[in-house]
Design a protein around this motif. Structure first.
Motif, short mmCIF file in Angstrom:
data_model
loop_
_atom_site.label_atom_id
_atom_site.label_comp_id
_atom_site.label_asym_id
_atom_site.label_seq_id
_atom_site.Cartn_x
_atom_site.Cartn_y
_atom_site.Cartn_z
N GLY A 45 0.77 -1.37 -0.01
CA GLY A 45 0.07 0.14 0.13
C GLY A 45 0.90 1.34 0.07
N ALA A 46 2.14 1.05 -0.14
CA ALA A 46 2.88 2.21 0.09
C ALA A 46 2.86 3.33 -1.30
CB ALA A 46 4.57 1.74 0.25
N GLY A 47 2.40 2.57 -2.26
CA GLY A 47 2.26 3.54 -3.32
C GLY A 47 3.23 2.92 -4.62
N LYS A 48 3.90 2.05 -4.69
CA LYS A 48 4.78 1.65 -5.48
C LYS A 48 4.31 1.52 -7.16
CE LYS A 48 5.72 -2.01 -3.18
NZ LYS A 48 4.73 -1.89 -2.19
N SER A 49 3.32 0.53 -7.04
CA SER A 49 2.51 0.26 -8.36
C SER A 49 1.86 1.84 -8.99
CB SER A 49 1.55 -0.57 -8.34
OG SER A 49 2.23 -1.86 -7.89
N SER A 50 1.40 2.46 -7.93
CA SER A 50 0.85 3.66 -8.49
C SER A 50 2.06 4.94 -8.90
CB SER A 50 0.10 4.68 -7.43
OG SER A 50 -0.70 4.04 -6.84
N ARG A 62 9.02 -4.08 -6.82
CA ARG A 62 9.39 -5.11 -6.05
C ARG A 62 10.49 -6.11 -6.40
NH1 ARG A 62 7.10 -5.41 -1.43
NH2 ARG A 62 4.72 -5.06 -0.98
N ARG A 64 -8.41 0.44 -0.59
CA ARG A 64 -8.27 -0.26 -2.25
C ARG A 64 -9.41 -1.49 -2.31
NH1 ARG A 64 -2.23 -1.99 -3.40
NH2 ARG A 64 -2.62 -3.76 -1.48
N CYS A 84 3.00 11.33 1.58
CA CYS A 84 2.53 12.48 1.02
C CYS A 84 1.63 12.14 -0.24
CB CYS A 84 3.81 13.25 0.31
SG CYS A 84 5.09 13.46 1.39
#
Ligand SMILES: Nc1ncnc2c1ncn2[C@@H]1O[C@H](COP(=O)(O)OP(=O)(O)OP(=O)(O)O)[C@@H](O)[C@H]1O
Ligand SMILES: [Mg+2]
Length: 218
Positions: free
Chosen positions: A24-29, A106, A158, A197
């Protein structure tokens, strides 16, 4: 600069950039935005992910994230490394050897963080990593960091959590602390991003880090 020795970026080899951090940290976003940004800089680049990126990786992802996953952490580790070998052999190595950069959502650090947090001793992960991943260790690791409470909220928003996301107790705190520990030991290869952020602020931070890193290695 000694012009007889190729530097990281003037070398014909592509760079491997890993996106790491808790669920959920936003990597894929951000992954697609990073790819686009690199391409705008005139860098040939591809995006891939783990587990995934090749048929064995896709099957491994399906199995690990399904509700029936009751595998021992050692079994998960070996499955992930088996898939990683195929991913490197069929996708990552051919790109890098052609001078194409690879952005991987990842990679090997996730094995340290997740299977490490589940109890696998680091020395076994080190052995597999040295044996199977060299010479394709990431040149740069972008570590997306935020508090487990914030990330739990994002995952909840999500939709249904997968088998990794729904692990309880202090598992996610352990995952975070292993990631931060690895970044602390090797600051030249890791950059920590405040993933709490807004999406736009995280993107801006990533572009600035990448620009700085490209200049340092040019
Ligand atoms: N900076 C941000 N601020 C607010 N919400 C965000 C931010 N980045 C991502 N999100 C949202 O949080 C959720 C998780 O993001 P995303 O899927 O990109 O995380 P991830 O790091 O890829 O997670 P996983 O490890 O589970 O694949 C998504 O719903 C996404 O829209
Ligand atoms: Mg993701």
């Amino acid at each position: 600069m000694n012009t007889s020795e190729p530097t990281l970026l003037s070398d014909r080899r592509g760079c491997l950039i890993a996106l790491e951090g808790c669920d959920g940290a936003g990597k894929s976003s951000q992954a697609g935005k990073i790819l686009e940004w690199l391409q705008e800089q005139g860098i040939r680049a591809i995006l891939t992910k783990e587990p995934g990126g090749c048929p064995l990786g896709d099957k491994t992802r399906e199995w690990l994230l399904c509700g029936e996953n009751t595998l021992a952490p050692e079994t998960e580790l070996l499955l992930l490394f088996a898939a990683r070998v195929e991913h490197i052999r069929t996708v990552i190595a051919p790109a890098i050897e052609q001078g194409i950069w690879v952005v991987c959502d990842r990679f090997v650090d996730a094995s340290y963080a997740y299977q490490g947090a589940a109890g696998v001793e680091t020395r076994y992960i080190d052995q597999l990593s040295q044996w199977l991943v060299e010479p394709y260790q990431p040149d740069l690791v972008l570590l997306f960091d935020a508090s487990p409470e914030l990330l739990a909220q994002r995952i909840h928003n999500r939709g249904a959590a997968d088998s990794m996301e729904s692990r309880h107790g202090n598992y996610h705190e352990k995952v975070r602390s292993i990631y931060l520990g690895r970044a602390g030991h090797c600051p030249e290869r890791y950059r920590i991003i405040d993933a709490g952020c807004s999406i736009a602020q995280v993107s801006a931070a990533l572009y600035s880090i990448l620009l700085d890193w490209i200049h340092r290695n040019d």
